[in-house]
Write an enzyme that holds these catalytic residues in place. Sequence first.
Site, PDB file in Angstrom:
ATOM      1  CG  HIS A  16      45.049  32.730  36.267  1.00  0.00           C
ATOM      2  ND1 HIS A  16      44.830  33.774  37.148  1.00  0.00           N
ATOM      3  CD2 HIS A  16      44.198  32.950  35.235  1.00  0.00           C
ATOM      4  CE1 HIS A  16      43.891  34.573  36.682  1.00  0.00           C
ATOM      5  NE2 HIS A  16      43.492  34.101  35.512  1.00  0.00           N
TER       6      HIS A  16
ATOM      7  CG  ASP B  91      46.917  35.112  39.588  1.00  0.00           C
ATOM      8  OD1 ASP B  91      47.759  34.739  38.743  1.00  0.00           O
ATOM      9  OD2 ASP B  91      45.717  34.792  39.529  1.00  0.00           O
TER      10      ASP B  91
ATOM     11  CB  SER C 101      42.602  36.720  33.871  1.00  0.00           C
ATOM     12  OG  SER C 101      41.564  36.100  34.575  1.00  0.00           O
TER      13      SER C 101
END
Length: 716
Positions: free
Chosen positions: A85, A221, A651
């Site tokens: 992402h 991810d 992240s």
Amino acid sequence: MKKLTLSLLLIVAFSGWSRADEGMWLPIFAEKYNLKAMKDKGFKLTAEDIYSENQNSLKEAVVLFGRGCTGEIISKEGLVITNHHCGFDNIQSHSSVEHDYLKNGFWAYKLGDELPNPGLSVKILVKMEDVTSQVLKGVTAQMAEKDRQTTIKNNSKDILKKVEAATGCKATVEAMFYGNQYMLFVYEEYKDVRLVGAPPSAIGKFGGDTDNWMWPRHTGDFSLFRIYADKNNKPASYSPNNVPFKPSRSLKISLKGIKEGDFTMVYGYPGRTQEYLPASSIKLITEVSNPNKIRLRTKRLDIQNAEMSKNQAVRIQYAAKNASIANAWKKWQGELKGLVRLNAVAKKQQFESEFTAWAKANGKTQFADVVALLDANNAASTTLTIAKDFQTEALWSIESARFAAAFDSLVILSKDKQPNADAIKRQTDKLKKIADGFFKDYYRPIDQQTFVAMLEEFDANVPTSFKPAIIANLKAKYKGFDKLAEKVYAKSIFSNQDQFNELINSYAPKRYKVIDEDPIFQIVMAVNNLYKETVDKPLQDLRNEQNLLLRTYMQGQMEFQPQKVFYPDANSTLRIAYGKVEGYMPVDAVKYHYQSTIEGIMQKDNPNIYDYDVPAKLRELYKTKDYGRYAVNGTVPVAFTASNHTTGGNSGSPVLDAEGNLIGVNFDRCWEGTMSDLMYDPDQCRNITLDIRYALFIIDKYAGAKRLIDEMDIVQ
């Protein structure tokens, strides 16, 4: 005596929120504040291994990725792993219906296949330094706040000028604890960063928004990029002559695996937390701001999801937009639920009562009224906050409205008695570039429906004094926003690329009226002009006042709790967080295990649901159990949970074991713990990490990109 006992008990209870697993700590102070606690949890390295200016340390392998993520260097050839992402916008920018890298994934099987990404950069921290005394030089207690800020600004400029001249690097000075401390950060910035690999969204975004923020997770991810440098290994803008960057440190990757209770450390760039806010601020968030924003985004997502399900091209166009909207939307819901469950407002009110009593009893006059002043500030901000939230979350969510706002400068230039042709040319060239990106990912039916829904919300919920007359007039003229939208979107240059191109490609100052009389532009400018004086200025004044009060309140909290070690709120600067591998209990009688596996992917597999349609090759690998060296007890680990304190910006952060080896890539938090930006709960706040063994399995066995595996230093 009773009062003193209650106070001491409260301090112990409040300090309990700051146990070892809580906190995002500046690595330069690891020896002073964290090392003992880390060692007690099993950490085997030194403070110098974490952060050093004199020798290679782990910090050299951690990068600030793009505008708000973290990545880590995992090879001596500048290979970087981050989240899928985090790389999503870049993957999307290279995608088309013919080459759908979102759907099918992308793998560069040789160096020449790696794709450049204009505008993407990574920063590597060279050093950080406490510069509080230099920044506050000349500041006095008697100084007016305006003069104080001017002095701080000038001192900071002087520091940055000297550092950047001496190092050739970029530098920033950042405030900590609301201006009670200042830190210098010096970076090398690399602007040639190329896409190397990304799994298909059916792996990299498996579970979609349904699983986002939730546990158990089965999302691969991750994405891979490479830093390029000039022939001298120095930062350089993109050039075909650039070569892979040779880092001074890259992370070793561990296949040893994890077990419950193992030490973990997250090293990254967390974005923003607000752990020390007063109860009245939490109340404003939970009772006013979050509910409004959640409702507005729900309507936008419903519109987008309906249209995206009908058309593959629209799905690609809106994939990144939709994910961005949904991410905060779902987080706010979990945050709201968590703050209510923790009874956060009441807890902070109790603390504030004791704090104020202590200040008055001990002659701390500078702190005695600070909570009352903060409460008054938030009360005065409430109506303005509602108006501002509806401007940003409703009106600014209309894509054509946001696009139209960029044309204000062109209109102003064109209205001059003697228009400056060169300035107008520069502005139209700039707007052409903006338009190219805008129309590439623009679908009018989505925007038109959003226009109607958001104007209805704005009209129904914003106080009359904050609504320009044009909205009521247009609503009355067209008997509602549906008919207005039909008229507007049929003619507006901001929703019609052909009409826009006709104007901009032959633009002359006298044609400014085409823009000035466009109803979308008129609505935007009417709101913006009204808000400049009635909302933006007073709200900014109140926020400035609040920041000043929070500086005093922060200082007071530190004096009130001298035994507590405080960590500064996250502000996108490099931090460490540490904890242990562990599951949690989301509700009574339910216990979540800390590890998910490929079995869970297959249990969720559903070809009829886009977010759960497992790729055929992954199904085949599962069927044949072709897991290679990434197998553990007949399965492949996918993700795990731990008690590290993380937030947005973390992240892509490396999750390291006790020896500093990479065991995973941080990508999320558990939904029940998303209030950790405001209040940490050791029982339910868990970060979610992609197990590095699953990433390697996908790179190796699924993609067949063995050349990338061969670059890595893998330990077993």
